[in-house]
Enzyme design. Structure first.
Site, PDB file in Angstrom:
ATOM      1  N   ASP A  12      25.872 -40.968 -21.325  1.00 47.67           N
ATOM      2  CA  ASP A  12      27.335 -40.966 -21.220  1.00 47.67           C
ATOM      3  C   ASP A  12      27.880 -42.032 -22.165  1.00 47.67           C
ATOM      4  O   ASP A  12      27.205 -43.044 -22.436  1.00 47.67           O
ATOM      5  CB  ASP A  12      27.777 -41.256 -19.785  1.00 47.67           C
ATOM      6  N   GLU A  14      31.604 -44.272 -23.308  1.00 48.16           N
ATOM      7  CA  GLU A  14      33.014 -44.619 -23.124  1.00 48.16           C
ATOM      8  C   GLU A  14      33.547 -44.982 -24.501  1.00 48.16           C
ATOM      9  O   GLU A  14      32.816 -45.542 -25.330  1.00 48.16           O
ATOM     10  CB  GLU A  14      33.180 -45.775 -22.141  1.00 48.16           C
ATOM     11  N   HIS A 151      33.230 -43.714 -14.262  1.00 50.22           N
ATOM     12  CA  HIS A 151      33.910 -43.970 -15.535  1.00 50.22           C
ATOM     13  C   HIS A 151      33.370 -45.194 -16.274  1.00 50.22           C
ATOM     14  O   HIS A 151      33.962 -45.606 -17.279  1.00 50.22           O
ATOM     15  CB  HIS A 151      35.428 -44.077 -15.368  1.00 50.22           C
TER      16      HIS A 151
END
Length: 305
Positions: A12, A14, A151
């Site tokens: 993942d 960000e 997140h």
């Protein structure tokens, strides 16, 4: 006979924003799965050497101060490439993470990555098409996986890494069944068309029944209760059309513009990719992007004879 080792990289990212051609990663996390088991982890903040958008900070909470002493893109990409190797990349809405990593690799090495891309969001939609949502939250809830630190890159990566083997098992079973049907695809297309026609006919029949019910109520009929307790009632609702330019200032003043207006994303995409806008306006629209998704659909083109 020894079981073949299957290695996959769940990851993942960000980012500073959502346009991978202009924005950069601020955090990267990945885990190495071997036959569905977590064997290694890698995570790092990244100094993007550019501004992090407030809209992005509101999502992941990563500020300029947090990445100030983090390695730059040029410094960290070799380590990322070493960890992911040439193994398949697994991510939720994989086009997003893959695009950011690929752009960073191109900037640093001049090359592109060629890893297989496995999109768990697409897999989830295939296995559970009836669900209302197919985000990471919905996926982890479906498979009873606790999603911690949502997140942030490692939090999302760990949630996905724990849910993915369970999703993969169901998806593989579905894929195996589908593969066995390929030799019958011509016949199945005919069946599909028959089902499609049946659905259309049933929708027409239901509309006819609704018309009867509407007439019944308009002539003074009372609500009807079925044997199972379901009720058939009649409601009348009025609605108005509005002059958008006249009400826009009021909507903006009370903070209701976003709820009142839905953007036609397809039209905006065509507009920004066309030739009618100057570079300044095109950049403003690109900077306003908040999501990158990928859709794959089949289409029946009717023979209008």
């Amino acid at each position: 006979m020894a079981r073949k080792k299957v290695i996959e990289i769940v990851l993942d990212t960000e980012t500073t924003g959502l346009d991978y051609t202009r924005e950069k990663m601020v955090e990267f996390a990945a885990v190495r799965l071997e036959n569905g088991k977590i064997k290694a982890k890698f995570e790092t903040l990244i100094n993007p050497e550019q501004h992090i958008r407030k809209s992005s900070i509101a999502i992941h909470g990563i500020t300029q101060e947090m990445v100030e002493d983090a390695p730059t893109e040029a410094e960290i990409i070799p380590q990322i490439l070493e960890f992911i190797g040439d193994y398949p990349i697994v991510a939720h809405n994989a086009i997003f993470d893959y695009s950011f990593i690929n752009e960073a690799v191109k900037r640093v090495t001049g090359q592109e990555i060629s890893n297989e891309r496995i999109d768990t969001q697409q897999m989830f939609k295939e296995v559970y098409p009836d669900l209302d949502a197919h985000g990471l939250n919905a996926l982890t809830e479906k498979f009873n996986v606790e999603l911690k630190d949502h997140h942030r890159a490692m939090g999302d990566t760990m949630g996905l890494a724990l849910a993915y083997p369970k999703l993969k098992k169901l998806y593989t079973q579905k894929y195996d069944w589908e593969s066995k049907q390929l030799e019958n695809v011509d016949y199945l297309f005919e069946r599909f068309l028959r089902l499609q026609q049946t659905v259309t006919t049933l929708q027409s029949e239901m509309q006819d029944l609704k018309s009867v019910f509407k007439l019944y109520f308009e002539q003074g009929g009372a609500p009807i209760t079925s044997q199972d307790g379901d009720m058939l009632v009649y409601n009348s609702k009025q609605s108005f059309g509005y002059d958008f330019n006249a009400i826009k200032p009021v909507l903006e003043e009370v903070g209701a513009l976003e709820k009142a207006v839905k953007i036609n994303a397809g039209f905006v995409d065509r507009l920004v990719n066309g030739r009618s806008l100057d570079d300044e306006k095109r950049d403003i629209i690109r900077d306003a992007r908040i999501e990158l998704t990928e859709t794959r659909n089949i289409q029946v083109i009717k023979n209008n004879k």
